[in-house]
Design an enzyme around this catalytic site. Structure first.
Site, PDB file in Angstrom:
ATOM      1  N   GLY A 100       9.473  61.036  14.624  1.00  0.00           N
ATOM      2  CA  GLY A 100       8.917  60.895  15.959  1.00  0.00           C
ATOM      3  C   GLY A 100       8.391  62.208  16.502  1.00  0.00           C
ATOM      4  O   GLY A 100       7.297  62.270  17.069  1.00  0.00           O
ATOM      5  N   ASN A 152       4.145  53.811   3.577  1.00  0.00           N
ATOM      6  CA  ASN A 152       3.623  54.355   2.327  1.00  0.00           C
ATOM      7  C   ASN A 152       3.917  53.344   1.222  1.00  0.00           C
ATOM      8  O   ASN A 152       4.452  52.254   1.478  1.00  0.00           O
ATOM      9  CB  ASN A 152       4.190  55.741   2.028  1.00  0.00           C
ATOM     10  CG  ASN A 152       5.693  55.740   1.790  1.00  0.00           C
ATOM     11  OD1 ASN A 152       6.304  54.713   1.472  1.00  0.00           O
ATOM     12  ND2 ASN A 152       6.318  56.898   1.945  1.00  0.00           N
ATOM     13  N   GLY A 179      -5.299  57.544  -1.600  1.00  0.00           N
ATOM     14  CA  GLY A 179      -6.037  57.131  -0.418  1.00  0.00           C
ATOM     15  C   GLY A 179      -5.259  56.161   0.441  1.00  0.00           C
ATOM     16  O   GLY A 179      -4.024  56.116   0.397  1.00  0.00           O
ATOM     17  N   LEU A 234      -1.277  55.524   0.307  1.00  0.00           N
ATOM     18  CA  LEU A 234      -1.068  55.685  -1.129  1.00  0.00           C
ATOM     19  C   LEU A 234      -1.132  57.140  -1.566  1.00  0.00           C
ATOM     20  O   LEU A 234      -1.430  57.438  -2.719  1.00  0.00           O
ATOM     21  CB  LEU A 234      -2.128  54.876  -1.900  1.00  0.00           C
ATOM     22  CG  LEU A 234      -2.049  53.349  -1.735  1.00  0.00           C
ATOM     23  CD1 LEU A 234      -3.299  52.694  -2.294  1.00  0.00           C
ATOM     24  CD2 LEU A 234      -0.802  52.805  -2.417  1.00  0.00           C
ATOM     25  N   ASN A 281       7.465  64.896  14.724  1.00  0.00           N
ATOM     26  CA  ASN A 281       6.296  65.316  13.953  1.00  0.00           C
ATOM     27  C   ASN A 281       5.037  64.584  14.412  1.00  0.00           C
ATOM     28  O   ASN A 281       3.961  65.182  14.568  1.00  0.00           O
ATOM     29  CB  ASN A 281       6.510  65.033  12.465  1.00  0.00           C
ATOM     30  CG  ASN A 281       7.566  65.912  11.844  1.00  0.00           C
ATOM     31  OD1 ASN A 281       7.926  66.958  12.379  1.00  0.00           O
ATOM     32  ND2 ASN A 281       8.082  65.486  10.707  1.00  0.00           N
ATOM     33  N   ALA A 301       5.401  66.195   5.601  1.00  0.00           N
ATOM     34  CA  ALA A 301       5.040  65.534   6.859  1.00  0.00           C
ATOM     35  C   ALA A 301       3.659  64.876   6.817  1.00  0.00           C
ATOM     36  O   ALA A 301       3.086  64.574   7.859  1.00  0.00           O
ATOM     37  CB  ALA A 301       5.089  66.544   8.000  1.00  0.00           C
ATOM     38  N   ALA A 302       3.135  64.639   5.619  1.00  0.00           N
ATOM     39  CA  ALA A 302       1.781  64.090   5.517  1.00  0.00           C
ATOM     40  C   ALA A 302       1.665  62.725   6.189  1.00  0.00           C
ATOM     41  O   ALA A 302       0.685  62.435   6.884  1.00  0.00           O
ATOM     42  CB  ALA A 302       1.361  64.003   4.051  1.00  0.00           C
ATOM     43  N   GLY A 303       2.677  61.877   5.989  1.00  0.00           N
ATOM     44  CA  GLY A 303       2.635  60.559   6.617  1.00  0.00           C
ATOM     45  C   GLY A 303       2.695  60.639   8.131  1.00  0.00           C
ATOM     46  O   GLY A 303       2.043  59.862   8.829  1.00  0.00           O
ATOM     47  N   ASP A 304       3.463  61.587   8.652  1.00  0.00           N
ATOM     48  CA  ASP A 304       3.533  61.776  10.102  1.00  0.00           C
ATOM     49  C   ASP A 304       2.215  62.295  10.650  1.00  0.00           C
ATOM     50  O   ASP A 304       1.757  61.874  11.719  1.00  0.00           O
ATOM     51  CB  ASP A 304       4.658  62.743  10.449  1.00  0.00           C
ATOM     52  CG  ASP A 304       6.018  62.213  10.040  1.00  0.00           C
ATOM     53  OD1 ASP A 304       6.205  60.985  10.044  1.00  0.00           O
ATOM     54  OD2 ASP A 304       6.894  63.032   9.711  1.00  0.00           O
ATOM     55  N   GLY A 316       6.245  73.085   5.580  1.00  0.00           N
ATOM     56  CA  GLY A 316       6.909  72.707   6.818  1.00  0.00           C
ATOM     57  C   GLY A 316       6.374  71.406   7.382  1.00  0.00           C
ATOM     58  O   GLY A 316       5.485  70.759   6.822  1.00  0.00           O
TER      59      GLY A 316
END
Length: 301
Positions: A30, A174, A215, A211, A32, A239-242, A277
């Site tokens: 949350g 994801n 992508g 994914l 992030n 933290a890519a998904g955030d 980070g």
């Protein structure tokens, strides 16, 4: 608070590997996502809890530094601040263990703190690092207020109540989380499209399956489309998904189309993987705009 250890590779079960770096950094899905949206210039409030400890005080200070409004975050004297123990290898892949702490105490009191913010809100971002009862209650409140609900079903849960799905405008798992929600492996565009269709059948308005380097697959009532990943040199995918969710929400808050919003999410996620980070990897608007303009000129978007 993220407790991060870096090593050349991730250990297998029962193995000890020698790391070479350790640091702490404020995190939490949350938090992030709030920072990701705020850094892109969107006024952002975070509702939740921290413990009455040094980690909690540091988390609040960092959120404020990044422009997130924190006056609706409760300091819970009965629990420690949530922590994530993270191992990251040289390719940027990671293993994460989350200990919820104060996040696990979020309840109707916190939802009440949310409700009077909804009249002026464009988007509500939700995650599964708080109890499902609170997620469900917050989603109901947002739907009643006409606020778009984006749910990141992470960490993955197998006991998601059926009544939650129709309250969700956009769900963003994801591939691992999508697989656990639908009951079959998700590892490419074909299986992601199938999973997205199943999630829509459960009542979700739009299903977006992330994914990673492959992508993003997005399914709506009208169509299913694919957005390729932006080519970057990843050093840390924590933290890519955030970042994706923050970028997605920021675009929608600005009134952009869903396809534009998915591209924004993909761009924000890609940029975040180029820095170590969590919060510190979220980019500012100037950096984001420069990156997106360049990629839209030269890429396949």
């Amino acid at each position: 608070m993220d407790l991060v250890a870096r090593s050349p590779r991730l250990p297998v079960t029962g193995e000890t590997v020698l790391g070479r770096d350790f640091f702490t950094a404020p995190g939490g899905k949350g938090a992030n996502q709030a920072v990701a949206a705020a850094r892109l210039g969107i006024p952002t409030q975070l509702v939740g809890r921290v413990g009455d400890d040094n980690f909690g005080r540091s988390a609040l200070t960092n959120l404020q530094t990044f422009g997130v409004q924190t006056d609706r975050i409760l300091v819970d004297e009965t629990a420690h601040t949530g922590v994530a123990i993270i191992a990251v290898d040289d390719t940027g892949q990671n293993h994460i263990i989350v200990v919820p702490g104060a996040n696990g105490c979020v309840n109707e009191t916190d939802v009440e703190n949310l409700i009077n913010l909804l009249d002026n809100a464009a988007v509500l971002l939700l995650q599964f690092e708080i109890p499902l009862t609170a997620v469900l209650s917050a989603a109901k409140a947002a739907q009643s207020a006409g606020v778009r609900v984006i749910l990141d079903p992470a960490p993955a849960q197998v006991d998601v109540p059926d009544e939650l799905y129709p309250l969700v405008d956009i769900i963003t798992p994801n591939e691992i989380e999508a697989g656990q929600l639908v009951g079959f492996p998700v590892n490419n565009f074909e299986t992601a499209a199938k999973a997205a269709s199943v999630l829509r059948q459960k009542g979700v308005g739009t299903a977006i399956v992330k994914l990673g380097a492959q992508g993003v697959c997005c399914a709506t009532a009208e169509s299913t489309f694919f957005v390729p990943a932006f080519p970057v040199q990843a050093v840390d995918t924590v933290a890519a998904g955030d970042a994706f969710n923050g970028g997605l929400a920021a675009a929608l808050a600005e009134g952009r189309t869903l396809r534009e919003a998915v591209v924004w999410g993909a761009a924000a996620g890609a940029i975040s993987t180029t820095k170590p980070g969590a919060m510190s990897s979220m980019c500012d608007r100037a950096t984001f705009d420069t990156f997106l303009i360049k990629e839209l000129r030269t890429g396949e978007f």
